[in-house]
Design an enzyme around this catalytic site. Structure first.
Site, PDB file in Angstrom:
ATOM      1  N   CYS A 233       0.108   3.751   2.747  1.00  0.00           N
ATOM      2  CA  CYS A 233       0.586   3.214   4.039  1.00  0.00           C
ATOM      3  C   CYS A 233       2.069   3.524   4.218  1.00  0.00           C
ATOM      4  O   CYS A 233       2.506   3.895   5.314  1.00  0.00           O
ATOM      5  CB  CYS A 233       0.369   1.709   4.111  1.00  0.00           C
ATOM      6  SG  CYS A 233      -1.368   1.203   4.056  1.00  0.00           S
TER       7      CYS A 233
ATOM      8  N   CYS B 228       0.828  -1.208   0.000  1.00  0.00           N
ATOM      9  CA  CYS B 228       0.000   0.000   0.000  1.00  0.00           C
ATOM     10  C   CYS B 228       0.864   1.260   0.000  1.00  0.00           C
ATOM     11  O   CYS B 228       1.557   1.544   0.978  1.00  0.00           O
ATOM     12  CB  CYS B 228      -0.909  -0.036   1.237  1.00  0.00           C
ATOM     13  SG  CYS B 228      -1.788   1.493   1.567  1.00  0.00           S
TER      14      CYS B 228
END
Length: 142
Positions: free
Chosen positions: A70, A67
């Protein structure tokens, strides 16, 4: 949780309720401060113990290695752990390794942040936010 002494290298078991406290190495008696880095959760049992026993608010970062947002949030999460040491505990939950924890809290998108107080969800928000926003959540939860 196990903390390794920076001075002698011995491993010290620290109960979840004392992660926000200063302590001493059981072997060499060197002092160490409260946890000042995000804790990578290794099991649901570890997560539950910290969430239940922590005497300060807990910031949880649900994330995954693939991600991009993230990865962008990671330095902010680390900064919050450093600046809020002793006032909060910061956990990182890899949703690929622990999908049951993500499912338990209805995490549908990542990054997803949650603040726990006394084991209860005080706030939950999906999406990228900065360190000052996270710090504000923790200060309000305290």
């Amino acid at each position: 949780m196990i903390r390794t002494c920076a001075s002698c290298g011995k491993k010290n078991r620290v109960p979840a309720r004392h992660l926000s406290d200063a302590g001493r190495c059981g072997a060499c008696k060197t002092s160490f401060g409260p946890v000042d880095a995000p804790i990578d959760i290794t099991s649901p049992a570890e997560f539950d113990a910290i969430a239940r026993e922590s005497n300060v608010p807990v910031l949880v970062d649900f994330w995954a290695a693939w991600c991009g947002p993230c990865r962008m949030a990671a330095p902010h999460v680390k900064s919050v752990a450093e600046t809020m040491a002793g006032k909060a505990v910061v956990l990182k939950v890899d949703t690929e390794q622990h999908p049951q924890l993500a499912g338990r809290y209805g995490v549908r998108g990542i990054p997803n942040f949650m603040v726990l107080k006394n084991g209860q969800v005080a706030l939950q928000q999906a999406g990228l936010v900065d360190a000052s926003t996270m710090k504000g959540w923790l200060e309000r939860a305290a």
